[in-house]
Design an enzyme around this catalytic site. Structure first.
Site, PDB file in Angstrom:
ATOM      1  N   LYS A  11     -41.425  45.495  99.149  1.00  0.00           N
ATOM      2  CA  LYS A  11     -42.838  45.714  99.494  1.00  0.00           C
ATOM      3  C   LYS A  11     -43.056  47.012 100.289  1.00  0.00           C
ATOM      4  O   LYS A  11     -42.095  47.608 100.802  1.00  0.00           O
ATOM      5  CB  LYS A  11     -43.339  44.510 100.297  1.00  0.00           C
ATOM      6  CG  LYS A  11     -43.338  43.197  99.496  1.00  0.00           C
ATOM      7  CD  LYS A  11     -44.009  42.091 100.303  1.00  0.00           C
ATOM      8  CE  LYS A  11     -44.039  40.790  99.526  1.00  0.00           C
ATOM      9  NZ  LYS A  11     -44.796  39.739 100.232  1.00  0.00           N
ATOM     10  N   TYR A  51     -51.123  38.580  92.210  1.00  0.00           N
ATOM     11  CA  TYR A  51     -51.209  37.492  93.199  1.00  0.00           C
ATOM     12  C   TYR A  51     -52.405  36.574  92.963  1.00  0.00           C
ATOM     13  O   TYR A  51     -52.857  35.900  93.891  1.00  0.00           O
ATOM     14  CB  TYR A  51     -51.276  38.080  94.612  1.00  0.00           C
ATOM     15  CG  TYR A  51     -49.921  38.475  95.173  1.00  0.00           C
ATOM     16  CD1 TYR A  51     -48.950  37.510  95.441  1.00  0.00           C
ATOM     17  CD2 TYR A  51     -49.616  39.796  95.461  1.00  0.00           C
ATOM     18  CE1 TYR A  51     -47.714  37.852  95.974  1.00  0.00           C
ATOM     19  CE2 TYR A  51     -48.377  40.152  95.999  1.00  0.00           C
ATOM     20  CZ  TYR A  51     -47.431  39.173  96.250  1.00  0.00           C
ATOM     21  OH  TYR A  51     -46.207  39.509  96.775  1.00  0.00           O
ATOM     22  N   PHE A  59     -55.719  34.857 103.150  1.00  0.00           N
ATOM     23  CA  PHE A  59     -54.991  36.120 103.297  1.00  0.00           C
ATOM     24  C   PHE A  59     -54.969  36.951 102.023  1.00  0.00           C
ATOM     25  O   PHE A  59     -54.334  38.015 101.983  1.00  0.00           O
ATOM     26  CB  PHE A  59     -53.555  35.856 103.776  1.00  0.00           C
ATOM     27  CG  PHE A  59     -52.749  34.937 102.878  1.00  0.00           C
ATOM     28  CD1 PHE A  59     -52.146  35.397 101.720  1.00  0.00           C
ATOM     29  CD2 PHE A  59     -52.595  33.597 103.212  1.00  0.00           C
ATOM     30  CE1 PHE A  59     -51.410  34.555 100.903  1.00  0.00           C
ATOM     31  CE2 PHE A  59     -51.854  32.735 102.405  1.00  0.00           C
ATOM     32  CZ  PHE A  59     -51.263  33.225 101.251  1.00  0.00           C
ATOM     33  N   THR A  93     -40.522  32.854 104.303  1.00  0.00           N
ATOM     34  CA  THR A  93     -41.676  33.768 104.189  1.00  0.00           C
ATOM     35  C   THR A  93     -42.043  34.371 105.540  1.00  0.00           C
ATOM     36  O   THR A  93     -42.313  35.563 105.653  1.00  0.00           O
ATOM     37  CB  THR A  93     -42.892  33.000 103.627  1.00  0.00           C
ATOM     38  OG1 THR A  93     -42.517  32.434 102.371  1.00  0.00           O
ATOM     39  CG2 THR A  93     -44.088  33.915 103.429  1.00  0.00           C
ATOM     40  N   ARG A 104     -35.496  39.012 105.442  1.00  0.00           N
ATOM     41  CA  ARG A 104     -36.719  38.928 106.256  1.00  0.00           C
ATOM     42  C   ARG A 104     -36.408  38.844 107.743  1.00  0.00           C
ATOM     43  O   ARG A 104     -37.156  39.381 108.569  1.00  0.00           O
ATOM     44  CB  ARG A 104     -37.579  37.773 105.766  1.00  0.00           C
ATOM     45  CG  ARG A 104     -38.298  38.127 104.451  1.00  0.00           C
ATOM     46  CD  ARG A 104     -38.889  36.927 103.820  1.00  0.00           C
ATOM     47  NE  ARG A 104     -39.768  37.230 102.685  1.00  0.00           N
ATOM     48  CZ  ARG A 104     -40.053  36.356 101.727  1.00  0.00           C
ATOM     49  NH1 ARG A 104     -39.536  35.134 101.771  1.00  0.00           N
ATOM     50  NH2 ARG A 104     -40.854  36.680 100.728  1.00  0.00           N
ATOM     51  N   ASN A 114     -43.702  41.283 104.897  1.00  0.00           N
ATOM     52  CA  ASN A 114     -42.413  40.579 104.949  1.00  0.00           C
ATOM     53  C   ASN A 114     -41.369  41.152 103.991  1.00  0.00           C
ATOM     54  O   ASN A 114     -40.453  40.446 103.562  1.00  0.00           O
ATOM     55  CB  ASN A 114     -42.608  39.068 104.763  1.00  0.00           C
ATOM     56  CG  ASN A 114     -43.146  38.705 103.399  1.00  0.00           C
ATOM     57  OD1 ASN A 114     -43.518  39.577 102.608  1.00  0.00           O
ATOM     58  ND2 ASN A 114     -43.197  37.421 103.107  1.00  0.00           N
ATOM     59  N   HIS A 117     -40.646  40.154  97.950  1.00  0.00           N
ATOM     60  CA  HIS A 117     -41.197  39.001  97.230  1.00  0.00           C
ATOM     61  C   HIS A 117     -40.153  38.540  96.239  1.00  0.00           C
ATOM     62  O   HIS A 117     -39.420  39.355  95.677  1.00  0.00           O
ATOM     63  CB  HIS A 117     -42.471  39.391  96.455  1.00  0.00           C
ATOM     64  CG  HIS A 117     -42.871  38.362  95.433  1.00  0.00           C
ATOM     65  ND1 HIS A 117     -43.601  37.240  95.758  1.00  0.00           N
ATOM     66  CD2 HIS A 117     -42.594  38.250  94.108  1.00  0.00           C
ATOM     67  CE1 HIS A 117     -43.768  36.493  94.671  1.00  0.00           C
ATOM     68  NE2 HIS A 117     -43.169  37.086  93.651  1.00  0.00           N
ATOM     69  N   GLU A 128     -43.745  36.517  85.954  1.00  0.00           N
ATOM     70  CA  GLU A 128     -43.728  37.684  86.845  1.00  0.00           C
ATOM     71  C   GLU A 128     -42.890  38.829  86.267  1.00  0.00           C
ATOM     72  O   GLU A 128     -43.251  39.998  86.412  1.00  0.00           O
ATOM     73  CB  GLU A 128     -43.221  37.267  88.229  1.00  0.00           C
ATOM     74  CG  GLU A 128     -44.206  36.367  88.952  1.00  0.00           C
ATOM     75  CD  GLU A 128     -43.774  35.989  90.358  1.00  0.00           C
ATOM     76  OE1 GLU A 128     -44.557  35.339  91.057  1.00  0.00           O
ATOM     77  OE2 GLU A 128     -42.643  36.347  90.769  1.00  0.00           O
TER      78      GLU A 128
HETATM   79  P1  CMP Z   1     -44.794  36.499  98.864  1.00  0.00           P
HETATM   80  O1  CMP Z   1     -43.497  35.833  98.641  1.00  0.00           O
HETATM   81  O2  CMP Z   1     -44.988  37.852  98.311  1.00  0.00           O
HETATM   82  O3  CMP Z   1     -45.949  35.552  98.268  1.00  0.00           O
HETATM   83  C1  CMP Z   1     -47.250  35.559  98.767  1.00  0.00           C
HETATM   84  C2  CMP Z   1     -47.388  36.365 100.009  1.00  0.00           C
HETATM   85  O4  CMP Z   1     -48.512  36.088 100.775  1.00  0.00           O
HETATM   86  C3  CMP Z   1     -46.226  36.055 100.939  1.00  0.00           C
HETATM   87  O5  CMP Z   1     -45.046  36.570 100.418  1.00  0.00           O
HETATM   88  C4  CMP Z   1     -46.700  36.655 102.237  1.00  0.00           C
HETATM   89  O6  CMP Z   1     -46.379  38.018 102.353  1.00  0.00           O
HETATM   90  C5  CMP Z   1     -48.207  36.517 102.096  1.00  0.00           C
HETATM   91  N1  CMP Z   1     -48.671  35.522 103.040  1.00  0.00           N
HETATM   92  C6  CMP Z   1     -48.373  34.232 103.074  1.00  0.00           C
HETATM   93  N2  CMP Z   1     -48.995  33.636 104.116  1.00  0.00           N
HETATM   94  C7  CMP Z   1     -49.682  34.598 104.731  1.00  0.00           C
HETATM   95  C8  CMP Z   1     -50.510  34.617 105.869  1.00  0.00           C
HETATM   96  N3  CMP Z   1     -50.741  33.491 106.571  1.00  0.00           N
HETATM   97  N4  CMP Z   1     -51.060  35.777 106.222  1.00  0.00           N
HETATM   98  C9  CMP Z   1     -50.834  36.915 105.490  1.00  0.00           C
HETATM   99  N5  CMP Z   1     -50.057  36.941 104.391  1.00  0.00           N
HETATM  100  C10 CMP Z   1     -49.474  35.800 104.027  1.00  0.00           C
END
Ligand code: CMP
Length: 140
Positions: A11, A51, A59, A93, A104, A114, A117, A128
């Site tokens: 990311k 997404y 979010f 996550t 992470r 984070n 993905h 995906e």
């Molecule tokens: P990812 O695995 O890319 O899948 C969805 C993404 O949403 C997740 O990683 C996080 O980066 C993001 N995400 C999940 N929860 C939150 C949150 N509470 N606030 C902001 N981003 C979030």
């Protein structure tokens, strides 16, 4: 468990900090093979489409803005049990909950920023991977 493929994204928070190689070293050390890879800059629409499953989440907008804020590296990882293996190597996550030694835990800045993905199941992995790659671009 058969050989699987999974989609991985490095990311913007990680590409900004020049962490692509360090993160990919973690995948390779775990036995995952990078069988397709490209560095791209997503448009806001592309991030939103990728997404779309999170469209109703609070979010969602923040996530899409973040994902198109800088380049990402999209890649296909292959290996035994690759979907679960990738998730183990990434860690939880929320980096505050991620285990020691995970990507992470070491590199993520927050739950939103984070660093990586990874697909969460076989069906999502197929979808995906097809979002970013044609079969011709995946060389095992
Ligand atoms: P990812 O695995 O890319 O899948 C969805 C993404 O949403 C997740 O990683 C996080 O980066 C993001 N995400 C999940 N929860 C939150 C949150 N509470 N606030 C902001 N981003 C979030």
């Amino acid at each position: 468990m058969a050989t699987q493929r999974t989609l991985s994204i490095i990311k913007p928070d990680a590409t900004n900090r020049n962490l692509t190689g360090a993160i990919n070293a973690k995948f390779e050390e775990a036995g995952l093979r990078i069988v397709a890879q490209k560095r791209i800059r997503l448009s806001r629409d592309q991030a939103g489409a990728f997404y779309a499953v999170h469209k109703e989440r609070p979010f969602y907008d923040e996530l899409c803005e973040f994902m198109c804020s800088a380049p990402v590296v999209v890649q296909v990882l292959e290996g035994e049990n690759a979907i679960a293996m990738n998730r183990d190597v990434m860690g939880a996550t929320n980096p505050a909950e991620a285990a020691d030694g995970t990507i992470r835990k070491e590199y993520a800045l927050s739950i939103g920023e984070n660093s990586v993905h990874g697909s969460d199941a076989e069906e999502t992995a197929k979808q995906e991977i097809a979002f970013f790659f044609s079969e011709l671009e995946i060389v095992g």
